[in-house]
Enzyme design. Structure first.
Site, PDB file in Angstrom:
ATOM      1  N   CYS A 112      33.191  50.985  48.570  1.00  0.00           N
ATOM      2  CA  CYS A 112      34.326  50.070  48.752  1.00  0.00           C
ATOM      3  C   CYS A 112      35.647  50.696  48.331  1.00  0.00           C
ATOM      4  CB  CYS A 112      34.077  48.774  47.992  1.00  0.00           C
ATOM      5  SG  CYS A 112      32.579  47.943  48.541  1.00  0.00           S
ATOM      6  N   HIS A 252      40.990  45.723  46.525  1.00  0.00           N
ATOM      7  CA  HIS A 252      39.778  45.541  47.323  1.00  0.00           C
ATOM      8  C   HIS A 252      39.350  44.084  47.187  1.00  0.00           C
ATOM      9  CE1 HIS A 252      35.835  45.571  48.852  1.00  0.00           C
ATOM     10  NE2 HIS A 252      35.211  45.672  47.696  1.00  0.00           N
ATOM     11  N   ASN A 282      33.731  40.211  51.626  1.00  0.00           N
ATOM     12  CA  ASN A 282      33.930  41.590  51.152  1.00  0.00           C
ATOM     13  C   ASN A 282      33.586  42.539  52.299  1.00  0.00           C
ATOM     14  OD1 ASN A 282      33.598  44.134  50.052  1.00  0.00           O
ATOM     15  ND2 ASN A 282      32.558  43.437  48.205  1.00  0.00           N
TER      16      ASN A 282
HETATM   17  N1  COA Z   1      23.871  30.340  46.097  1.00  0.00           N
HETATM   18  C1  COA Z   1      23.411  29.519  45.127  1.00  0.00           C
HETATM   19  N2  COA Z   1      22.987  29.981  43.935  1.00  0.00           N
HETATM   20  C2  COA Z   1      23.007  31.311  43.733  1.00  0.00           C
HETATM   21  C3  COA Z   1      23.463  32.208  44.716  1.00  0.00           C
HETATM   22  C4  COA Z   1      23.882  31.679  45.946  1.00  0.00           C
HETATM   23  N3  COA Z   1      24.344  32.445  46.951  1.00  0.00           N
HETATM   24  N4  COA Z   1      23.370  33.469  44.234  1.00  0.00           N
HETATM   25  C5  COA Z   1      22.886  33.373  42.987  1.00  0.00           C
HETATM   26  N5  COA Z   1      22.657  32.065  42.686  1.00  0.00           N
HETATM   27  C6  COA Z   1      22.123  31.498  41.440  1.00  0.00           C
HETATM   28  C7  COA Z   1      21.288  32.476  40.661  1.00  0.00           C
HETATM   29  O1  COA Z   1      19.981  32.525  41.134  1.00  0.00           O
HETATM   30  C8  COA Z   1      21.389  31.891  39.277  1.00  0.00           C
HETATM   31  O2  COA Z   1      20.495  30.819  39.181  1.00  0.00           O
HETATM   32  P1  COA Z   1      19.678  30.554  37.812  1.00  0.00           P
HETATM   33  O3  COA Z   1      20.728  30.279  36.788  1.00  0.00           O
HETATM   34  O4  COA Z   1      18.839  29.377  38.165  1.00  0.00           O
HETATM   35  O5  COA Z   1      18.921  31.808  37.552  1.00  0.00           O
HETATM   36  C9  COA Z   1      22.801  31.317  39.231  1.00  0.00           C
HETATM   37  O6  COA Z   1      23.217  31.175  40.599  1.00  0.00           O
HETATM   38  C10 COA Z   1      23.780  32.222  38.519  1.00  0.00           C
HETATM   39  O7  COA Z   1      23.616  33.529  39.019  1.00  0.00           O
HETATM   40  P2  COA Z   1      24.466  34.735  38.467  1.00  0.00           P
HETATM   41  O8  COA Z   1      24.043  35.977  39.175  1.00  0.00           O
HETATM   42  O9  COA Z   1      24.420  34.710  36.968  1.00  0.00           O
HETATM   43  O10 COA Z   1      25.913  34.275  38.941  1.00  0.00           O
HETATM   44  P3  COA Z   1      27.289  34.906  38.587  1.00  0.00           P
HETATM   45  O11 COA Z   1      28.122  33.895  37.935  1.00  0.00           O
HETATM   46  O12 COA Z   1      27.157  36.238  37.931  1.00  0.00           O
HETATM   47  O13 COA Z   1      27.887  35.147  40.042  1.00  0.00           O
HETATM   48  C11 COA Z   1      28.290  36.919  41.592  1.00  0.00           C
HETATM   49  C12 COA Z   1      27.241  36.048  40.927  1.00  0.00           C
HETATM   50  C13 COA Z   1      27.566  37.891  42.520  1.00  0.00           C
HETATM   51  C14 COA Z   1      29.209  36.036  42.419  1.00  0.00           C
HETATM   52  C15 COA Z   1      29.101  37.668  40.498  1.00  0.00           C
HETATM   53  O14 COA Z   1      28.232  38.310  39.587  1.00  0.00           O
HETATM   54  C16 COA Z   1      30.019  38.690  41.081  1.00  0.00           C
HETATM   55  O15 COA Z   1      30.966  38.365  41.744  1.00  0.00           O
HETATM   56  N6  COA Z   1      29.785  40.004  40.844  1.00  0.00           N
HETATM   57  C17 COA Z   1      30.518  41.037  41.500  1.00  0.00           C
HETATM   58  C18 COA Z   1      29.897  41.299  42.843  1.00  0.00           C
HETATM   59  C19 COA Z   1      30.738  42.168  43.740  1.00  0.00           C
HETATM   60  O16 COA Z   1      31.914  41.970  43.835  1.00  0.00           O
HETATM   61  N7  COA Z   1      30.087  43.140  44.409  1.00  0.00           N
HETATM   62  C20 COA Z   1      30.696  44.014  45.328  1.00  0.00           C
HETATM   63  C21 COA Z   1      31.650  44.945  44.644  1.00  0.00           C
HETATM   64  S1  COA Z   1      32.348  46.086  45.736  1.00  0.00           S
END
Ligand code: COA
Length: 325
Positions: A112, A252, A282
């Site tokens: 990215c 980004h 993204n």
């Molecule tokens: N819809 C509904 N629930 C979802 C889900 C979705 N699409 N994806 C994950 N969950 C659930 C998980 O299973 C978890 O459930 P649980 O508590 O029962 O186990 C809960 O939501 C929380 O998950 P978690 O992974 O802790 O959420 P988070 O607050 O960390 O958010 C992201 C997840 C991916 C949005 C966040 O970590 C993020 O933005 N990270 C950066 C990712 C990124 O930008 N990547 C590319 C970079 S170039």
């Protein structure tokens, strides 16, 4: 001293739009979850388009706006982590499509952050007088590496291409940059593992899942919010400027919450961060040039404006560029 100026922008966006409501029908998710955690409402996904056709569309728009003949292009640098083939490069395929017969072509891969790396390569060739006119493209089709049954990743990404024309200039262009990588954390984020199966090693089993995007979301979040802030500070300070001197920050587009945290850490108003993630998701390295093209079309970029472009992603890698428009 020769600088490299961005003189035109373009984009290639797949026709098909996939909303959060469409994803609700595929995986256990909701529009509310996706929007509040990421800022995404919809994204575009290829149907009959490819990385090369999106790239060529973006290139044609930028060439048209620049008013140049494709034969003037000395070099094509394409950023992609989702190419159509490992070889030929997307750059060569675009060259054929646009008739840039005098260009040498290469792809660079820094996930990215790749557009920033590609602009940096173009900048060096121009500064060294090894090229005068360079077409830089970022083209990504991450939908083909998406596991559409994995709700933790499939809601995040979209397909797109963005392009800029860079040209040697006496008075404006790229002022400063910082590129960096932290390979020790490569397992935090990636896609597209290739099989090493052959008839001598017993053809180890390789599934479609192996090629899919893998991500430790929380680690990426920590990395992005820390590194983006640090890198922007380094570049702005090394240019002898302050955040007040920057007209726009073009990050980004990975997640609205990441950008909000960075803006807060930098004590910069969110209004100065250009955001379009709501409509595209993204799009990996394509996100910054697509944002630039929108800003350009909307008259937000004026001569002399100082703009920060900053990307981060798999590798892990990051890059920030300060450009005078
Ligand atoms: N819809 C509904 N629930 C979802 C889900 C979705 N699409 N994806 C994950 N969950 C659930 C998980 O299973 C978890 O459930 P649980 O508590 O029962 O186990 C809960 O939501 C929380 O998950 P978690 O992974 O802790 O959420 P988070 O607050 O960390 O958010 C992201 C997840 C991916 C949005 C966040 O970590 C993020 O933005 N990270 C950066 C990712 C990124 O930008 N990547 C590319 C970079 S170039």
């Amino acid at each position: 001293m020769i600088k490299s100026e961005i003189i035109a922008t373009g984009a290639g966006i797949p026709k098909k739009t996939v909303t959060n409501f469409d994803l609700e029908k595929i995986v256990d998710t909701s529009d509310e979850w996706i929007y509040t955690r990421t800022g995404i409402k919809e994204r575009h996904v290829v149907m009959d388009e490819t990385g090369a056709t999106l790239a060529a569309e973006a290139a044609k728009e930028a060439i048209g706006k620049a008013g140049i003949d494709p034969k003037e292009i000395d070099m094509i640098v394409v950023s992609t982590c989702s190419p159509d083939y490992l070889t030929p490069t997307v750059g060569c395929m675009v060259q054929k499509e646009i008739g840039a017969v005098n260009a040498s072509c290469m792809d660079v891969s820094a996930a990215c952050a790749g557009f920033i790396f590609a602009v940096s390569v173009a900048d060096k060739y121009i500064r060294a007088s090894a090229a005068k006119t360079v077409l830089v493209i970022a083209s990504e089709v991450l939908s083909k590496f998406t596991n559409w049954e994995d709700r933790t990743t499939c809601v995040l990404f979209g397909d797109a291409a963005g392009a800029v024309i860079m040209r040697a200039s006496e008075d404006r262009g790229i002022i400063k940059e910082e590129l960096g990588s932290k390979g020790e954390d490569w397992e935090v984020l990636g896609n597209g593992k290739l099989p090493t199966a052959n008839c001598f090693n017993g053809m180890p089993k390789f599934t479609q899942d192996d090629t899919s995007i893998f991500m430790d979301g929380r680690e990426v979040f920590k990395f992005a919010t820390t590194k983006l802030k640090e890198s922007i500070c380094n570049v702005v300070e090394s240019a002898g400027l302050t955040m007040d001197d920057i007209k726009f920050f073009v990050p980004h587009q990975a997640n609205t919450r990441i950008i909000e945290v960075v803006a807060k850490k930098l004590k910069v108003d969110m209004d100065k961060f250009y955001m379009n993630i709501e409509r595209y998701g993204n799009t990996s390295s394509a996100s910054i040039p697509v944002a630039l093209k929108e800003m350009d079309d909307n008259g937000l970029l004026n001569k002399g404006d100082k703009i920060i472009l900053s990307g981060f992603g798999g590798g892990l890698s990051w890059g920030t560029i300060l450009v005078e428009w």
